[in-house]
Design a protein around this motif. Structure first.
Motif, PDB file in Angstrom:
ATOM      1  N   ASP A  22       0.833  -1.204   0.000  1.00  0.00           N
ATOM      2  CA  ASP A  22       0.000   0.000   0.000  1.00  0.00           C
ATOM      3  C   ASP A  22       0.870   1.258   0.000  1.00  0.00           C
ATOM      4  OD1 ASP A  22      -2.365  -1.467  -0.008  1.00  0.00           O
ATOM      5  OD2 ASP A  22      -2.545  -1.429   2.179  1.00  0.00           O
ATOM      6  N   THR A  23       1.927   1.242   0.779  1.00  0.00           N
ATOM      7  CA  THR A  23       2.841   2.383   0.824  1.00  0.00           C
ATOM      8  C   THR A  23       3.535   2.548  -0.517  1.00  0.00           C
ATOM      9  OG1 THR A  23       3.205   2.067   3.187  1.00  0.00           O
ATOM     10  CG2 THR A  23       4.842   3.370   2.000  1.00  0.00           C
ATOM     11  N   LYS A  24       3.927   1.459  -1.115  1.00  0.00           N
ATOM     12  CA  LYS A  24       4.586   1.509  -2.424  1.00  0.00           C
ATOM     13  C   LYS A  24       3.666   2.146  -3.463  1.00  0.00           C
ATOM     14  CE  LYS A  24       7.484  -1.437  -5.263  1.00  0.00           C
ATOM     15  NZ  LYS A  24       8.032  -2.779  -5.390  1.00  0.00           N
ATOM     16  N   GLU A  25       2.397   1.777  -3.459  1.00  0.00           N
ATOM     17  CA  GLU A  25       1.431   2.339  -4.397  1.00  0.00           C
ATOM     18  C   GLU A  25       1.198   3.825  -4.114  1.00  0.00           C
ATOM     19  OE1 GLU A  25      -1.334   2.545  -7.572  1.00  0.00           O
ATOM     20  OE2 GLU A  25       0.375   1.276  -7.116  1.00  0.00           O
ATOM     21  N   PHE A  26       1.095   4.190  -2.836  1.00  0.00           N
ATOM     22  CA  PHE A  26       0.937   5.592  -2.473  1.00  0.00           C
ATOM     23  C   PHE A  26       2.108   6.413  -2.985  1.00  0.00           C
ATOM     24  CE2 PHE A  26       2.221   8.995   0.375  1.00  0.00           C
ATOM     25  CZ  PHE A  26       1.130   9.837   0.262  1.00  0.00           C
ATOM     26  N   LEU A  27       3.318   5.930  -2.767  1.00  0.00           N
ATOM     27  CA  LEU A  27       4.508   6.661  -3.207  1.00  0.00           C
ATOM     28  C   LEU A  27       4.577   6.748  -4.729  1.00  0.00           C
ATOM     29  CD1 LEU A  27       7.124   5.267  -0.682  1.00  0.00           C
ATOM     30  CD2 LEU A  27       6.134   7.574  -0.734  1.00  0.00           C
ATOM     31  N   ARG A  28       4.166   5.708  -5.425  1.00  0.00           N
ATOM     32  CA  ARG A  28       4.144   5.724  -6.888  1.00  0.00           C
ATOM     33  C   ARG A  28       3.203   6.814  -7.386  1.00  0.00           C
ATOM     34  NH1 ARG A  28       1.313   4.669 -10.963  1.00  0.00           N
ATOM     35  NH2 ARG A  28      -0.445   3.859  -9.804  1.00  0.00           N
ATOM     36  N   LYS A  29       1.998   6.861  -6.815  1.00  0.00           N
ATOM     37  CA  LYS A  29       1.022   7.872  -7.223  1.00  0.00           C
ATOM     38  C   LYS A  29       1.497   9.272  -6.856  1.00  0.00           C
ATOM     39  CE  LYS A  29      -3.071   4.945  -7.036  1.00  0.00           C
ATOM     40  NZ  LYS A  29      -4.345   4.707  -6.327  1.00  0.00           N
ATOM     41  N   PHE A  30       2.091   9.405  -5.692  1.00  0.00           N
ATOM     42  CA  PHE A  30       2.596  10.706  -5.271  1.00  0.00           C
ATOM     43  C   PHE A  30       3.687  11.197  -6.223  1.00  0.00           C
ATOM     44  CE2 PHE A  30       5.726  13.341  -3.158  1.00  0.00           C
ATOM     45  CZ  PHE A  30       4.929  14.392  -2.735  1.00  0.00           C
ATOM     46  N   MET A  31       4.624  10.337  -6.559  1.00  0.00           N
ATOM     47  CA  MET A  31       5.716  10.733  -7.443  1.00  0.00           C
ATOM     48  C   MET A  31       5.204  11.065  -8.844  1.00  0.00           C
ATOM     49  SD  MET A  31       8.247  11.003  -5.538  1.00  0.00           S
ATOM     50  CE  MET A  31       9.438  11.377  -6.802  1.00  0.00           C
ATOM     51  N   GLN A  32       4.169  10.377  -9.287  1.00  0.00           N
ATOM     52  CA  GLN A  32       3.571  10.691 -10.575  1.00  0.00           C
ATOM     53  C   GLN A  32       2.943  12.083 -10.530  1.00  0.00           C
ATOM     54  OE1 GLN A  32       0.523   7.963 -11.842  1.00  0.00           O
ATOM     55  NE2 GLN A  32       0.414   8.845 -13.882  1.00  0.00           N
ATOM     56  N   ALA A  33       2.202  12.392  -9.464  1.00  0.00           N
ATOM     57  CA  ALA A  33       1.597  13.717  -9.316  1.00  0.00           C
ATOM     58  C   ALA A  33       2.670  14.786  -9.192  1.00  0.00           C
ATOM     59  CB  ALA A  33       0.679  13.732  -8.092  1.00  0.00           C
ATOM     60  N   PHE A  34       3.752  14.493  -8.493  1.00  0.00           N
ATOM     61  CA  PHE A  34       4.838  15.448  -8.340  1.00  0.00           C
ATOM     62  C   PHE A  34       5.495  15.733  -9.695  1.00  0.00           C
ATOM     63  CE2 PHE A  34       9.310  16.503  -7.310  1.00  0.00           C
ATOM     64  CZ  PHE A  34       9.076  17.667  -6.600  1.00  0.00           C
ATOM     65  N   ALA A  35       5.725  14.710 -10.485  1.00  0.00           N
ATOM     66  CA  ALA A  35       6.328  14.887 -11.808  1.00  0.00           C
ATOM     67  C   ALA A  35       5.419  15.739 -12.697  1.00  0.00           C
ATOM     68  CB  ALA A  35       6.585  13.530 -12.460  1.00  0.00           C
ATOM     69  N   GLU A  36       4.123  15.526 -12.626  1.00  0.00           N
ATOM     70  CA  GLU A  36       3.182  16.336 -13.398  1.00  0.00           C
ATOM     71  C   GLU A  36       3.236  17.791 -12.944  1.00  0.00           C
ATOM     72  OE1 GLU A  36      -0.597  14.358 -13.027  1.00  0.00           O
ATOM     73  OE2 GLU A  36       0.127  12.586 -14.113  1.00  0.00           O
ATOM     74  N   TRP A  37       3.327  18.017 -11.656  1.00  0.00           N
ATOM     75  CA  TRP A  37       3.422  19.371 -11.104  1.00  0.00           C
ATOM     76  C   TRP A  37       4.701  20.051 -11.589  1.00  0.00           C
ATOM     77  CZ3 TRP A  37       6.920  21.480  -7.549  1.00  0.00           C
ATOM     78  CH2 TRP A  37       6.581  22.742  -7.077  1.00  0.00           C
TER      79      TRP A  37
END
Length: 42
Positions: A22-37
């Protein structure tokens, strides 16, 4: 975006890999949103 990750010392295994799926998935989504930002403001 910003994230607060509590109890981080317990989320990684001895090799430094994320131990919890679950943490791995959260971090993946967070990093994707950060890259978009970064692409929007950079």
């Amino acid at each position: 975006p910003e994230a607060y990750i509590g109890n981080a010392a317990n989320l990684f295994d001895a090799d430094g890999a994320v131990a919890n799926a679950d943490t791995k998935e959260f971090l993946r989504k967070f990093m994707q949103a950060f890259a978009e930002w970064v692409n929007k403001v950079g």
